[in-house]
Design a protein around this motif. Structure first.
Motif, PDB file in Angstrom:
ATOM      1  N   ASP A  46       0.809  -1.211   0.000  1.00 56.00           N
ATOM      2  CA  ASP A  46       0.000   0.000   0.000  1.00 56.00           C
ATOM      3  C   ASP A  46       0.847   1.267   0.000  1.00 56.00           C
ATOM      4  OD1 ASP A  46      -2.263  -1.572   0.104  1.00 56.00           O
ATOM      5  OD2 ASP A  46      -2.425  -1.471   2.294  1.00 56.00           O
ATOM      6  N   PHE A  47       2.136   1.143   0.305  1.00 54.07           N
ATOM      7  CA  PHE A  47       3.014   2.304   0.405  1.00 54.07           C
ATOM      8  C   PHE A  47       3.878   2.435  -0.843  1.00 54.07           C
ATOM      9  CE2 PHE A  47       2.420   0.632   4.751  1.00 54.07           C
ATOM     10  CZ  PHE A  47       1.720   1.698   5.275  1.00 54.07           C
ATOM     11  N   ARG A  48       4.233   3.673  -1.159  1.00 57.26           N
ATOM     12  CA  ARG A  48       5.125   3.958  -2.273  1.00 57.26           C
ATOM     13  C   ARG A  48       6.379   4.626  -1.723  1.00 57.26           C
ATOM     14  NH1 ARG A  48       2.082   0.915  -3.721  1.00 57.26           N
ATOM     15  NH2 ARG A  48       0.505   1.038  -5.374  1.00 57.26           N
ATOM     16  N   VAL A  49       7.539   4.059  -2.052  1.00 59.64           N
ATOM     17  CA  VAL A  49       8.799   4.574  -1.513  1.00 59.64           C
ATOM     18  C   VAL A  49       8.972   6.043  -1.879  1.00 59.64           C
ATOM     19  CG1 VAL A  49      11.308   4.363  -1.584  1.00 59.64           C
ATOM     20  CG2 VAL A  49       9.882   2.306  -1.540  1.00 59.64           C
ATOM     21  N   GLY A  50       9.258   6.859  -0.855  1.00 55.43           N
ATOM     22  CA  GLY A  50       9.526   8.278  -1.066  1.00 55.43           C
ATOM     23  C   GLY A  50       8.311   9.160  -1.201  1.00 55.43           C
ATOM     24  N   GLU A  51       7.122   8.577  -1.269  1.00 56.18           N
ATOM     25  CA  GLU A  51       5.908   9.381  -1.459  1.00 56.18           C
ATOM     26  C   GLU A  51       5.465   9.991  -0.133  1.00 56.18           C
ATOM     27  OE1 GLU A  51       1.331   8.296  -2.462  1.00 56.18           O
ATOM     28  OE2 GLU A  51       2.826   7.628  -3.938  1.00 56.18           O
ATOM     29  N   PRO A  52       5.391  11.321  -0.032  1.00 55.73           N
ATOM     30  CA  PRO A  52       5.022  11.947   1.241  1.00 55.73           C
ATOM     31  C   PRO A  52       3.515  11.892   1.490  1.00 55.73           C
ATOM     32  CG  PRO A  52       5.418  13.628  -0.393  1.00 55.73           C
ATOM     33  CD  PRO A  52       5.745  12.314  -1.056  1.00 55.73           C
ATOM     34  N   ALA A  53       3.134  11.892   2.759  1.00 52.10           N
ATOM     35  CA  ALA A  53       1.732  11.935   3.162  1.00 52.10           C
ATOM     36  C   ALA A  53       1.648  12.677   4.487  1.00 52.10           C
ATOM     37  CB  ALA A  53       1.160  10.528   3.285  1.00 52.10           C
ATOM     38  N   THR A  54       0.449  13.070   4.871  1.00 50.98           N
ATOM     39  CA  THR A  54       0.285  13.832   6.102  1.00 50.98           C
ATOM     40  C   THR A  54      -0.851  13.279   6.954  1.00 50.98           C
ATOM     41  OG1 THR A  54      -1.243  15.415   5.088  1.00 50.98           O
ATOM     42  CG2 THR A  54       1.103  15.959   5.033  1.00 50.98           C
ATOM     43  N   LEU A  55      -0.744  13.507   8.249  1.00 52.24           N
ATOM     44  CA  LEU A  55      -1.791  13.252   9.218  1.00 52.24           C
ATOM     45  C   LEU A  55      -1.921  14.477  10.114  1.00 52.24           C
ATOM     46  CD1 LEU A  55      -0.925   9.595  10.208  1.00 52.24           C
ATOM     47  CD2 LEU A  55      -3.021  10.329   9.095  1.00 52.24           C
TER      48      LEU A  55
ATOM     49  N   GLN B  57      -4.701  19.919  22.356  1.00 55.00           N
ATOM     50  CA  GLN B  57      -5.512  20.876  23.099  1.00 55.00           C
ATOM     51  C   GLN B  57      -6.165  21.953  22.241  1.00 55.00           C
ATOM     52  OE1 GLN B  57      -2.206  20.445  24.422  1.00 55.00           O
ATOM     53  NE2 GLN B  57      -1.190  22.424  24.456  1.00 55.00           N
ATOM     54  N   ASP B  58      -5.460  23.043  21.877  1.00 56.54           N
ATOM     55  CA  ASP B  58      -6.111  24.149  21.189  1.00 56.54           C
ATOM     56  C   ASP B  58      -5.698  24.274  19.728  1.00 56.54           C
ATOM     57  OD1 ASP B  58      -3.511  24.891  21.662  1.00 56.54           O
ATOM     58  OD2 ASP B  58      -3.974  26.986  22.096  1.00 56.54           O
ATOM     59  N   THR B  59      -5.046  23.245  19.202  1.00 60.05           N
ATOM     60  CA  THR B  59      -4.587  23.323  17.824  1.00 60.05           C
ATOM     61  C   THR B  59      -4.468  21.924  17.234  1.00 60.05           C
ATOM     62  OG1 THR B  59      -2.895  24.292  16.383  1.00 60.05           O
ATOM     63  CG2 THR B  59      -2.124  23.189  18.385  1.00 60.05           C
ATOM     64  N   VAL B  60      -4.161  21.869  15.959  1.00 61.82           N
ATOM     65  CA  VAL B  60      -3.922  20.610  15.261  1.00 61.82           C
ATOM     66  C   VAL B  60      -2.539  20.682  14.642  1.00 61.82           C
ATOM     67  CG1 VAL B  60      -4.641  19.092  13.392  1.00 61.82           C
ATOM     68  CG2 VAL B  60      -6.375  20.229  14.797  1.00 61.82           C
ATOM     69  N   ARG B  61      -1.681  19.728  14.992  1.00 57.56           N
ATOM     70  CA  ARG B  61      -0.322  19.678  14.467  1.00 57.56           C
ATOM     71  C   ARG B  61      -0.255  18.708  13.298  1.00 57.56           C
ATOM     72  NH1 ARG B  61       3.510  20.967  18.436  1.00 57.56           N
ATOM     73  NH2 ARG B  61       5.107  20.644  16.855  1.00 57.56           N
ATOM     74  N   VAL B  62       0.560  19.036  12.330  1.00 52.36           N
ATOM     75  CA  VAL B  62       0.694  18.209  11.133  1.00 52.36           C
ATOM     76  C   VAL B  62       1.854  17.226  11.303  1.00 52.36           C
ATOM     77  CG1 VAL B  62       1.229  18.217   8.662  1.00 52.36           C
ATOM     78  CG2 VAL B  62      -0.264  19.982   9.633  1.00 52.36           C
ATOM     79  N   LEU B  63       1.600  15.957  11.020  1.00 55.07           N
ATOM     80  CA  LEU B  63       2.649  14.950  10.971  1.00 55.07           C
ATOM     81  C   LEU B  63       2.843  14.544   9.518  1.00 55.07           C
ATOM     82  CD1 LEU B  63       4.534  12.861  12.497  1.00 55.07           C
ATOM     83  CD2 LEU B  63       2.676  11.245  12.126  1.00 55.07           C
ATOM     84  N   ARG B  64       4.031  14.824   8.992  1.00 55.78           N
ATOM     85  CA  ARG B  64       4.357  14.392   7.626  1.00 55.78           C
ATOM     86  C   ARG B  64       5.226  13.149   7.714  1.00 55.78           C
ATOM     87  NH1 ARG B  64       6.332  18.688   3.444  1.00 55.78           N
ATOM     88  NH2 ARG B  64       5.627  16.985   2.124  1.00 55.78           N
ATOM     89  N   TYR B  65       5.021  12.234   6.796  1.00 54.56           N
ATOM     90  CA  TYR B  65       5.837  11.032   6.793  1.00 54.56           C
ATOM     91  C   TYR B  65       6.012  10.533   5.364  1.00 54.56           C
ATOM     92  CZ  TYR B  65       1.562   8.295   6.089  1.00 54.56           C
ATOM     93  OH  TYR B  65       0.394   7.780   5.583  1.00 54.56           O
ATOM     94  N   ARG B  66       7.049   9.731   5.180  1.00 57.84           N
ATOM     95  CA  ARG B  66       7.230   9.074   3.893  1.00 57.84           C
ATOM     96  C   ARG B  66       7.861   7.713   4.124  1.00 57.84           C
ATOM     97  NH1 ARG B  66      11.770  13.090   1.193  1.00 57.84           N
ATOM     98  NH2 ARG B  66      13.341  12.942   2.829  1.00 57.84           N
ATOM     99  N   TYR B  67       7.500   6.776   3.294  1.00 57.06           N
ATOM    100  CA  TYR B  67       7.976   5.403   3.386  1.00 57.06           C
ATOM    101  C   TYR B  67       9.332   5.301   2.711  1.00 57.06           C
ATOM    102  CZ  TYR B  67       7.940   0.327   2.466  1.00 57.06           C
ATOM    103  OH  TYR B  67       8.247  -1.003   2.389  1.00 57.06           O
ATOM    104  N   LEU B  68      10.310   4.734   3.428  1.00 51.40           N
ATOM    105  CA  LEU B  68      11.664   4.599   2.883  1.00 51.40           C
ATOM    106  C   LEU B  68      11.950   3.215   2.329  1.00 51.40           C
ATOM    107  CD1 LEU B  68      13.769   6.561   5.541  1.00 51.40           C
ATOM    108  CD2 LEU B  68      12.682   7.408   3.447  1.00 51.40           C
TER     109      LEU B  68
END
Length: 265
Positions: free
Chosen positions: A161-170, A175-186
């Motif tokens: 399901d993953f593509r090497v090097g392809e970035p994605a976000t969650l 509490q009072d904000t939403v933080r972005v988690l970026r990741y990519r499969y190596l």
């Protein structure tokens, strides 16, 4: 051991898929160590993540609890105990209630999230150092959850399901904000885990940032290795700090839903 590393461990480089693996009776145990050029690799903390069934608002939910503590040898220097708990709807497989209780030396922090997925809103309440609670409503997307819930969203995916090097976000609700988690499969990689053995793993590079844009060349980056089997459990995390690095690695497990087929005999 920083709160950020504990959150990273509970995240598990997730992907926003509907099929999440919640298995009552599963227990995962980790040790956290610190290493620097002039400082030996020293275990300073422990983390455990346990899944049970629990009653909430009159119905049965999955309850996942994550606890991080400083090891007794170092509590005189810095005493830490962080407890994160989340209740999951067993049908929709979405979080409905989240509680954190953080105690680090003289610092304390409490938070409570209540999710309303029909309205796509999460109501958050938080307090630090015993001050009055503050409250805020935040908009939800299918990719936004608390750290514990995000920990499980990867666990039914397959390597293809993953593509090497392809970035994605969650998106991580804080509490009072939403933080972005970026990741990519190596890609796949064999990884030796201390006192456990060698494993076939899926390797990810991750970065926790703000809602503003950034690239993988900005800020801090951490790397995570996840078991390449149906359990998809985080096995090893490496996070650089200003001086040296902080690592977390699995030391034990119980009650896995599937055999740990990624372990190389």
């Amino acid at each position: 051991m920083k709160r950020l590393l504990f959150a990273i461990l509970l995240l598990g480089a997730a992907s926003p898929i509907a099929a999440q693996l919640y298995h009552p009776g599963e227990e995962l145990y980790y040790r956290v160590s610190y290493k620097a050029k002039m400082f030996p690799n020293t275990e300073v903390g422990a983390v455990e993540v346990k899944t049970t069934e629990s009653q909430f608002n009159g119905s049965t939910h999955y309850k996942v609890e994550g606890i991080g503590r400083t090891l007794p040898t170092y509590r005189w220097f810095f005493n830490l105990e962080d407890i994160y708990s989340v209740w999951i709807d067993t049908a929709a497989l979405r979080p409905v209630h989240f509680v954190s209780d953080i105690r680090e030396g003289e610092y304390t922090f409490e938070s409570v999230y209540n999710y309303d997925w029909n309205k796509k809103v999460v109501h958050t309440r938080w307090s630090s150092r015993k001050r009055p609670f503050q409250e805020k409503d935040l908009a939800l997307t299918d990719a936004s959850m608390d750290p514990i819930s995000l920990f499980f969203t990867l666990r039914s995916a397959q390597a293809e399901d993953f593509r090497v090097g392809e970035p994605a976000t969650l998106e991580m609700v804080l509490q009072d904000t939403v933080r972005v988690l970026r990741y990519r499969y190596l890609g796949p990689e064999e990884k030796k885990i201390r006192n456990i053995g060698r494993f076939r793993t899926l390797k990810f590079e991750c970065q926790l940032g703000t809602t503003e844009g950034y690239s993988f060349t900005d800020g801090s980056i951490f790397t995570i290795w996840i078991s390449d089997d149906r359990n998809k459990i985080p096995l090893y995390i490496e996070s650089p700090v200003k001086i040296g690095s902080i690592n977390a690695y699995i030391t034990g497990f119980r009650g896995l839903k599937y055999p740990l087929e990624s372990r190389i005999k």
